[in-house]
Design an enzyme around this catalytic site. Structure first.
Site, PDB file in Angstrom:
ATOM      1  N   HIS A   1       1.660   4.471  -3.004  1.00 57.36           N
ATOM      2  CA  HIS A   1       1.767   5.937  -2.992  1.00 57.36           C
ATOM      3  C   HIS A   1       2.962   6.392  -3.826  1.00 57.36           C
ATOM      4  O   HIS A   1       2.879   7.387  -4.547  1.00 57.36           O
ATOM      5  CB  HIS A   1       1.920   6.430  -1.553  1.00 57.36           C
ATOM      6  CG  HIS A   1       0.676   6.320  -0.724  1.00 57.36           C
ATOM      7  ND1 HIS A   1      -0.519   6.900  -1.098  1.00 57.36           N
ATOM      8  CD2 HIS A   1       0.434   5.704   0.470  1.00 57.36           C
ATOM      9  CE1 HIS A   1      -1.445   6.658  -0.180  1.00 57.36           C
ATOM     10  NE2 HIS A   1      -0.889   5.927   0.780  1.00 57.36           N
TER      11      HIS A   1
ATOM     12  N   HIS B   1       0.835  -1.203   0.000  1.00 57.72           N
ATOM     13  CA  HIS B   1       0.000   0.000   0.000  1.00 57.72           C
ATOM     14  C   HIS B   1       0.872   1.257   0.000  1.00 57.72           C
ATOM     15  O   HIS B   1       0.645   2.189  -0.791  1.00 57.72           O
ATOM     16  CB  HIS B   1      -0.911  -0.011   1.228  1.00 57.72           C
ATOM     17  CG  HIS B   1      -1.589   1.301   1.500  1.00 57.72           C
ATOM     18  ND1 HIS B   1      -2.824   1.622   0.998  1.00 57.72           N
ATOM     19  CD2 HIS B   1      -1.174   2.387   2.218  1.00 57.72           C
ATOM     20  CE1 HIS B   1      -3.152   2.843   1.388  1.00 57.72           C
ATOM     21  NE2 HIS B   1      -2.162   3.330   2.130  1.00 57.72           N
ATOM     22  N   GLU B   2       1.895   1.285   0.883  1.00 60.91           N
ATOM     23  CA  GLU B   2       2.786   2.445   0.952  1.00 60.91           C
ATOM     24  C   GLU B   2       3.540   2.647  -0.365  1.00 60.91           C
ATOM     25  O   GLU B   2       3.715   3.778  -0.830  1.00 60.91           O
ATOM     26  CB  GLU B   2       3.771   2.285   2.108  1.00 60.91           C
ATOM     27  CG  GLU B   2       3.131   2.283   3.484  1.00 60.91           C
ATOM     28  CD  GLU B   2       2.364   3.553   3.783  1.00 60.91           C
ATOM     29  OE1 GLU B   2       2.799   4.638   3.325  1.00 60.91           O
ATOM     30  OE2 GLU B   2       1.315   3.482   4.451  1.00 60.91           O
TER      31      GLU B   2
ATOM     32  N   GLU C   1      -5.578   7.175  -1.014  1.00 60.48           N
ATOM     33  CA  GLU C   1      -5.602   5.955  -0.198  1.00 60.48           C
ATOM     34  C   GLU C   1      -6.272   4.810  -0.953  1.00 60.48           C
ATOM     35  O   GLU C   1      -5.800   3.660  -0.916  1.00 60.48           O
ATOM     36  CB  GLU C   1      -6.323   6.214   1.127  1.00 60.48           C
ATOM     37  CG  GLU C   1      -5.585   7.130   2.076  1.00 60.48           C
ATOM     38  CD  GLU C   1      -4.198   6.619   2.425  1.00 60.48           C
ATOM     39  OE1 GLU C   1      -4.063   5.402   2.696  1.00 60.48           O
ATOM     40  OE2 GLU C   1      -3.250   7.421   2.424  1.00 60.48           O
TER      41      GLU C   1
END
Length: 434
Positions: free
Chosen positions: A292, A288-289, A368
């Site tokens: 970004h 997920h990070e 997100e």
């Protein structure tokens, strides 16, 4: 005595502050009423949270809201008194009287230091209560009194050093930059922000928490393989000893260009008491990070920040010579440029800042969801679901929100909404694989 025009400007600033306070209080009351009524676990999350976990999360949420009501009311009263009585100007006069030098730069730095010290003292009872009573009650605080005091002293000293250095540069640029000083100011601000983004995690953050390389082992090997598969330029992999401060969990990456570092909180790692995440769940969180990074969210936020700074400085260049702004706040004989910058950015631009904050919250939610989808496309969706549920449980996240409060405050989508979107994404992903 204040003139009629000065009183009008001063009262307009106070009115704007109170309007913002009343709106924020209204939103908090909506959330408080929602949490108060939601005594039973909603049917859609009975499989995610036990009755005990739900009850504890609800009490934690209500406790923080009650604390916020008291603190915010106290803050608005203090701010109103400061502006109404012209205390900012009084502190400036005192700074001039004790300053062995006569230049505006040193007086401005001294003024900021005194205000910061007073603000720290005024807020200290609330900080102590929140840390050692509220957070302690729910098992989050891990700080000793000695650690707390030393941490605050370091934070104050480092903060004043950085603030004084930056403020000095800002004053010199404004006073010597000519009619188009705002362009030079913006360029310098861009450079400073990039420098801070680079040195803060590597130089300043280690002054407050211990960072150690993640030990060799299966988790490190998996993380390095994940980074390599995505061509993420991983140069360092750290674990930060956040457990000395709090039991809240997190993970992040930092660094510009081709030098990136990943940091895991030690509270994120699986422990014998069942808290923390397993390796595959940590990989999902990191996916997920890295989403970004892959979707350039950091770059986009940086560009927005720099454009916003340019607009703020442009407005400031038109308004900072407006004498009434200074006189209304108690500056009767001088117009310090740093005070003008503070007043314009903090008070004059308040409506704009409020709307921008909401717009950035909306954008953050979009980012997100995009990062979650990135993890799903790496086949990490199911583990991400488990990780989010565990992190929500460990952090006592309350899953029931008033829609308006959530839309205004939550930069991350609510847990249930986020899980539903991930589930749909996983289903589509698995259908494509067949």
């Amino acid at each position: 005595m204040f003139s009629i025009d000065e009183i009008l400007v001063r009262n307009t600033i106070i009115l704007l502050l109170w309007l913002e306070y009343l709106f924020e209080t209204y939103l908090s009351l909506r959330q408080f009423n929602t949490a108060t009524k939601a005594k039973d676990v909603p049917s859609e999350i009975k499989d995610l949270m036990s009755n005990d976990d739900y009850s504890k999360a609800r009490e934690y949420s209500l406790a923080k809201l009650r604390f916020g009501f008291v603190k915010d009311f106290y803050s608005i009263i203090v701010t109103t008194v400061v502006i109404h009585q012209g205390l900012l100007g009084i502190v400036w006069d005192y700074s001039e009287s004790i300053n062995p030098f006569t230049d505006e730069v040193s007086t401005s730095c001294l003024w900021l230091t005194i205000l910061s010290f007073l603000s720290t003292i005024i807020d200290m009872p609330f900080t102590i209560y929140f840390t050692f009573i509220l957070e302690e009650k729910f098992g989050f605080n891990k700080q000793t009194a000695v650690f707390f005091v030393w941490d605050k002293i370091k934070a104050f000293l480092v903060g004043q050093l950085l603030t004084s250095m930056i403020s000095s540069i800002v004053i010199v640029v404004i006073k010597n930059g000519g009619d188009y000083f705002f362009i030079w100011l913006w360029a310098i601000a861009c450079i400073i922000s990039l420098i801070l983004l680079t040195i803060y995690p590597a130089v300043i953050a280690p002054l407050f928490d211990k960072y150690t390389p993640l030990p060799e082992g299966e988790l490190r090997t998996k993380i390095e393989a994940l980074a390599s598969s995505l061509k993420f330029p991983l140069t360092e992999l750290y674990v930060v000893e956040g457990s000395k401060r709090s039991s809240h969990s997190n993970a992040y990456f930092y660094g510009l260009f081709k030098s990136k570092r990943i940091v895991l909180f030690d509270t994120l790692l699986a422990k014998d008491d069942g808290t923390g995440c397993q390796d595959d769940e940590i990989l999902a969180v990191l996916s997920h990070e890295l989403g970004h990074w892959s979707r350039n969210h950091t770059i986009k936020n940086l560009v927005i920040m720099e454009v916003n700074l340019f607009l703020l400085f442009l407005v400031f260049s038109f308004m900072f010579k407006y004498k009434l702004l200074y006189q209304a706040l108690g500056f009767t004989h001088i117009q310090p440029v740093l005070v003008g910058l503070f007043v314009v950015l903090q008070y004059v631009m308040m409506p704009y800042n409020t709307l921008l904050s909401f717009a950035m919250t909306v954008l953050s939610r979009k980012f997100e969801f995009e990062a979650d989808d990135f993890a799903v496309q790496l086949d990490k969706g199911r583990y991400l679901e488990l990780a989010l549920q565990k992190l929500n449980k460990d952090n006592l996240g309350f899953p029931v929100h008033d829609w308006l409060y959530s839309a205004w405050h939550h930069s991350h989508p609510p847990l249930l909404q986020r899980l539903n979107v991930i589930k749909k994404g996983v289903k589509l992903f698995e259908e494509k694989k067949k």
